[in-house]
Motif scaffolding. Structure first.
Motif, PDB file in Angstrom:
ATOM      1  N   LEU B  26       0.826  -1.199   0.000  1.00 48.67           N
ATOM      2  CA  LEU B  26       0.000   0.000   0.000  1.00 48.67           C
ATOM      3  C   LEU B  26       0.866   1.258   0.000  1.00 48.67           C
ATOM      4  O   LEU B  26       0.654   2.188  -0.793  1.00 48.67           O
ATOM      5  CB  LEU B  26      -0.878  -0.029   1.254  1.00 48.67           C
ATOM      6  N   LEU B  46      -1.787  12.723  -0.479  1.00 42.84           N
ATOM      7  CA  LEU B  46      -1.858  11.400   0.151  1.00 42.84           C
ATOM      8  C   LEU B  46      -3.204  11.197   0.827  1.00 42.84           C
ATOM      9  O   LEU B  46      -3.771  10.109   0.791  1.00 42.84           O
ATOM     10  CB  LEU B  46      -0.722  11.229   1.164  1.00 42.84           C
ATOM     11  N   ALA B  47      -3.716  12.273   1.451  1.00 43.08           N
ATOM     12  CA  ALA B  47      -5.021  12.153   2.108  1.00 43.08           C
ATOM     13  C   ALA B  47      -6.082  11.741   1.086  1.00 43.08           C
ATOM     14  O   ALA B  47      -6.864  10.821   1.318  1.00 43.08           O
ATOM     15  CB  ALA B  47      -5.406  13.475   2.782  1.00 43.08           C
ATOM     16  N   GLU B  48      -6.075  12.425  -0.061  1.00 45.82           N
ATOM     17  CA  GLU B  48      -7.063  12.092  -1.085  1.00 45.82           C
ATOM     18  C   GLU B  48      -6.810  10.724  -1.673  1.00 45.82           C
ATOM     19  O   GLU B  48      -7.746   9.977  -1.945  1.00 45.82           O
ATOM     20  CB  GLU B  48      -7.026  13.134  -2.200  1.00 45.82           C
ATOM     21  N   PHE B  50      -5.485   8.013  -0.318  1.00 47.20           N
ATOM     22  CA  PHE B  50      -5.980   6.940   0.547  1.00 47.20           C
ATOM     23  C   PHE B  50      -7.493   6.990   0.686  1.00 47.20           C
ATOM     24  O   PHE B  50      -8.152   5.948   0.781  1.00 47.20           O
ATOM     25  CB  PHE B  50      -5.316   7.010   1.931  1.00 47.20           C
ATOM     26  N   ALA B  51      -8.063   8.202   0.718  1.00 44.37           N
ATOM     27  CA  ALA B  51      -9.507   8.324   0.847  1.00 44.37           C
ATOM     28  C   ALA B  51     -10.204   7.703  -0.356  1.00 44.37           C
ATOM     29  O   ALA B  51     -11.201   6.992  -0.223  1.00 44.37           O
ATOM     30  CB  ALA B  51      -9.909   9.782   1.005  1.00 44.37           C
ATOM     31  N   SER B  54      -9.910   3.997  -0.223  1.00 42.18           N
ATOM     32  CA  SER B  54     -10.762   3.442   0.819  1.00 42.18           C
ATOM     33  C   SER B  54     -12.225   3.428   0.389  1.00 42.18           C
ATOM     34  O   SER B  54     -12.934   2.468   0.625  1.00 42.18           O
ATOM     35  CB  SER B  54     -10.534   4.235   2.105  1.00 42.18           C
ATOM     36  N   GLU B  58     -14.842   0.344  -0.435  1.00 37.91           N
ATOM     37  CA  GLU B  58     -16.011   0.298   0.437  1.00 37.91           C
ATOM     38  C   GLU B  58     -17.301   0.020  -0.307  1.00 37.91           C
ATOM     39  O   GLU B  58     -17.948  -0.991  -0.124  1.00 37.91           O
ATOM     40  CB  GLU B  58     -16.152   1.634   1.156  1.00 37.91           C
TER      41      GLU B  58
END
Lengths: 275, 263
Positions: B26, B46-48, B50-51, B54, B58
């Motif tokens: 990952l 990075l926030a976006e 992984f979001a 995710s 989902e």
């Protein structure tokens, strides 16, 4: 969190270091291992997403240890901002607190926040060491900001100031003789005396020299020049206080609003109105 | 790891735990994307990243979400960074083909999604609806059709290059217009347009990106030369002007004329 250099010409290592990305990734993994229940294939992706979102939003420093919150400029700025958000109500009530009380408040957010730094911040406001003197929230937080965000800069300037006070120009090369060695050791033991001062333009030159090779964050040289050109002589704490009050420096850091907006807290106002 | 044994049951070591959850793969993936794109705001990126990963894992993403996620991937690298851009196109394509039942071995993006994608790309590239419309008419597909990868890639690349081309044309217009609020002289505009046409004509072959290389040939020197030739005739000051929109439409037409219609 924006970087200004031409990021495409940096090597991988340089890019990763300059942006502190590896540090955050390492910390994320360490934190993940402390929450082992998240270690499922799906859980880790969501974990990293939450971690980096909270870093981006500045919420990541809450309740973390001191070594974490001081390590990057972004972390320091986030911590100052968080402190303001949590405790601006104190300012609204007009309460004056002592240094030890501000220290306790800081330790609510960061359990091992060092009292020494709070002392240093208080000295900017109060000048002399009166431990029981009270400070307003506004005075404290802007001084705290300078002391914490520019910690390394403040330390270096303090050394320059001491040198100038003891008659040495730090820019000259000193050939050690027995007398000058004595001078060095006695200067090192002195605290910068707030009542005395040094020549502003020499002080300014020395600080500019420092900034040219300084590896840590420092206030804009424009602001520094502005402050030091306004008077002939300046004291160490006078200089730091002027930095604390300087609007441009405050905006560059980006953690706190203007002094006039410092106490505005619309959500709390709404809550209070309901009561 | 003695302390990790409890009640005779071995608790996994940290390394084992991480490897089981696929953490190094990952992170490796995330770092590669980061170094490819070198965004200005790496933490936000990075926030976006992984979001998105995710939420992809989902839910069965709705169509709207798929298109916007695909668009996000395409925005990460400029088309001149060829390998990064192609990777992103591949990721976007995969996103849009998810959940499409494979009919007898025919895979691909549904025509409706593909057309929507191109429309959004054009508008995100700053193109007005009217400027993009003639291009889209040529390259979009019917709602019921299935768009294979190569066609998808060509379409996306064409829109990206077209957006850049129009931006360049706008700059050229601004350069020949004597004042920002007054239209430019017609003869000057026509000189620039013919330089554009010449540059486009030198671009041979099907690869759309050559058009942009060609437009790079429109060096300031060439335009200046064209203008110098025009200038004496323009002394007449017959007041004929061309406004920005007409220029843009004319420039767009030159480009679009060279785009093959998708049948």
């Amino acid at each position: 969190m924006k970087i200004n250099t031409d990021r495409f010409s940096l090597t991988f290592d340089e890019y990763l270091t300059e942006t502190n990305v590896l540090f955050y990734l390492n910390d994320a993994v360490t934190q993940l291992l402390e929450h082992k229940e998240e270690c499922t294939q799906f859980g880790v992706v969501r974990y990293f997403a939450e971690y980096f979102t909270s870093v981006k939003n500045g919420n990541h420093v809450l309740f973390r240890e001191f070594s974490y919150i001081k390590v990057t400029p972004h972390n320091r700025e986030s911590f100052i901002h968080t402190f303001w958000k949590c405790f601006r109500q104190i300012g609204k009530n007009g309460d004056l607190l002592a240094m030890s009380e501000y220290s306790s408040l800081l330790q609510l957010l960061c359990p091992d926040f060092p009292t020494e730094m709070v002392q240093n911040a208080a000295r900017i406001v109060l000048v002399d060491d009166a431990a029981d003197s009270l400070m307003s929230f506004s005075d404290f937080i802007y001084s705290f900001q300078i002391q914490f965000y520019y910690e390394e800069f403040v330390e270096s300037v303090s050394v320059i100031y001491q040198d100038l006070l003891s008659g040495k120009n730090p820019n000259t090369v000193i050939v050690p003789t027995s007398t000058s060695v004595e001078q060095l050791s006695s200067a090192a033991n002195e605290e910068p005396d707030a009542q005395e001062g040094v020549d502003s333009s020499v002080f300014c030159e020395c600080i500019e020299g420092l900034c040219e090779r300084f590896k840590h964050k420092f206030p804009s040289t424009v602001a520094i020049k502005e402050i030091l050109e306004s008077s002939q002589q300046v004291s160490f704490y006078g200089f730091l206080m002027a930095l604390a009050k300087h609007e441009g420096v405050n905006q560059d850091i980006g953690a706190l609003p203007n002094k006039s907006d410092l106490l505005i807290d619309p959500e709390m106002d709404q809550e209070l109105e309901r009561l | 790891m003695a302390e990790k044994r409890r009640a005779g049951v071995a608790i996994m070591s940290d390394e084992q735990l991480l490897s089981q959850a696929g953490v190094s793969a990952l992170l490796r993936g995330a770092l590669l994307r980061l170094l490819e794109c070198r965004p200005e705001d790496p933490v936000g990126f990075l926030a976006e990243h992984f979001a998105h990963l995710s939420s992809e894992a989902e839910d069965g993403a709705s169509e709207r979400q798929s298109v916007s996620r695909a668009l996000w991937h395409l925005s990460l690298a400029h088309h001149s960074h060829r390998s990064a851009f192609n990777n992103n196109v591949r990721v976007a394509y995969e996103l849009l083909t998810q959940g499409v039942p494979r009919r007898l071995g025919v895979g691909g993006v549904r025509g409706r999604l593909y057309s929507e994608m191109l429309r959004c790309l054009c508008s995100e590239g700053g193109l007005s609806g009217s400027t993009a419309a003639p291009l889209l008419r040529r390259i979009q597909s019917h709602d019921y059709e299935s768009v294979p990868f190569e066609l998808f890639r060509q379409g996306v690349l064409t829109c990206a290059v077209f957006a850049d081309y129009i931006r360049k044309s706008q700059c050229l217009y601004a350069a020949v217009a004597s004042a920002p609020d007054r239209p430019a002289e017609r003869t000057l505009c026509q000189a620039v347009l013919s330089t554009l046409r010449e540059a486009l004509e030198t671009a041979d072959g099907a690869d759309v990106a050559r058009y942009l290389e060609a437009s790079a040939k429109i060096s300031p020197a060439k335009v200046a030369q064209a203008m110098a030739e025009v200038q004496p005739r323009a002394q007449r000051h017959d007041g004929l002007t061309m406004d920005a929109q007409e220029f843009e439409d004319a420039a767009a037409a030159l480009f679009i004329a060279r785009v093959r219609t998708v049948s």
